[in-house]
Design an enzyme around this catalytic site. Structure first.
Site, PDB file in Angstrom:
ATOM      1  N   SER A  49       0.849  -1.192   0.000  1.00 56.42           N
ATOM      2  CA  SER A  49       0.000   0.000   0.000  1.00 56.42           C
ATOM      3  C   SER A  49       0.886   1.244   0.000  1.00 56.42           C
ATOM      4  O   SER A  49       2.077   1.176   0.343  1.00 56.42           O
ATOM      5  CB  SER A  49      -0.884  -0.004   1.258  1.00 56.42           C
ATOM      6  OG  SER A  49      -1.501   1.248   1.459  1.00 56.42           O
TER       7      SER A  49
ATOM      8  N   TYR B  23      -1.606  -0.495  10.665  1.00 55.38           N
ATOM      9  CA  TYR B  23      -1.738  -0.875   9.256  1.00 55.38           C
ATOM     10  C   TYR B  23      -0.476  -0.494   8.488  1.00 55.38           C
ATOM     11  O   TYR B  23       0.069  -1.303   7.722  1.00 55.38           O
ATOM     12  CB  TYR B  23      -2.963  -0.195   8.649  1.00 55.38           C
ATOM     13  CG  TYR B  23      -3.176  -0.486   7.187  1.00 55.38           C
ATOM     14  CD1 TYR B  23      -3.527  -1.762   6.757  1.00 55.38           C
ATOM     15  CD2 TYR B  23      -3.025   0.514   6.228  1.00 55.38           C
ATOM     16  CE1 TYR B  23      -3.724  -2.039   5.413  1.00 55.38           C
ATOM     17  CE2 TYR B  23      -3.216   0.246   4.883  1.00 55.38           C
ATOM     18  CZ  TYR B  23      -3.570  -1.029   4.468  1.00 55.38           C
ATOM     19  OH  TYR B  23      -3.752  -1.293   3.136  1.00 55.38           O
TER      20      TYR B  23
END
Length: 241
Positions: free
Chosen positions: A144, A157
């Site tokens: 990501s 995350y």
């Protein structure tokens, strides 16, 4: 530069029941690859395989938790038994949670580390020996933009996504001598159920400028189709918003 076709290649996609994983499995099958998919939701995998079968493609599935070593072993065994080899591994399984540190329980930290980091380890750990033996293969991690720049409200995350980037870089250095390509794809926001109810709402996703899963899947397939002497260690994919 001519892209290499995927006809006759076997690809394994984790986290294939929805979002980027599902779209990538469909795109790989459309490009001619034999595909093995895995995720926890068996009914969704069965529907996906039926869709590919109806389109004339070849796909099989194994349902299980991608963080489990038993799932990795079984899915890779299924690939070899069904299609004779494993040429591409897409480590896509993962979960998102968009919360401040003080609102994140330890159990959620453990779950994200297992899904986002441990899954890529166990699948790569058992795929690598096969690829070393055949002296070829591609391993991609779906990370990501949060794995390149730490984002407030996404600390855990981001930590898992940075781990994926670092792991892919180290494996690239370790496995390149065996003609194995290792890379990481870092997408921006994607319109899927990812993170839904864990910091994202349906309204937010619907009204956003985020990418469609199919758009990211095209980039992933592109990375898989590079000539033998070309590798893509890292790719950043962002929307125009």
């Amino acid at each position: 530069m001519s892209l290499v076709g995927l006809q006759g290649k076997t690809a394994l996609v984790t986290g294939a029941s929805a979002g980027i994983g599902r779209a990538t499995a469909l795109a790989l099958a459309a490009a001619g690859a034999n595909v093995v998919v895995t995720a926890r939701r068996e009914e969704r995998l069965a529907e996906l395989c039926a869709e590919i079968d109806a389109a004339g493609g070849k796909m099989v599935f194994h349902a299980g938790d991608a963080a489990s070593e038993a799932t990795a072993v079984a899915a890779i065994k299924l690939a070899v038994e069904s299609f004779g080899s494993l040429d591409i591994l897409i480590n896509n399984a993962g979960v998102g949670s968009y919360k401040n540190l003080v609102d994140t329980p330890v159990e959620e930290f453990d779950a994200m580390m297992a899904s986002n980091v441990r899954s890529g380890f166990v699948f790569s750990r058992h795929a690598a020996p096969l690829m070393i033996e055949q002296q070829s293969g591609t391993i991609l991690f779906i990370s990501s933009v949060a794995g390149l720049t730490g984002i407030g409200g996404e600390s855990v995350y981001s930590a898992t996504k940075f781990a994926q980037v670092g792991f892919s870089q180290a494996l690239d250095a370790e496995l390149r001598k065996h003609k194995i390509k290792v890379g990481v794809i870092c997408p921006g926001g994607v319109k899927s159920e990812f993170g839904l109810g864990r910091g994202r709402t349906e309204e937010f996703i619907r009204n956003s400028h985020m990418m469609e899963p199919e758009e990211v899947a095209e980039a992933i397939v592109f990375a898989c189709m590079q000539p033998a002497n070309v590798r893509i260690p890292q790719m950043l994919v962002r929307h125009m918003g």
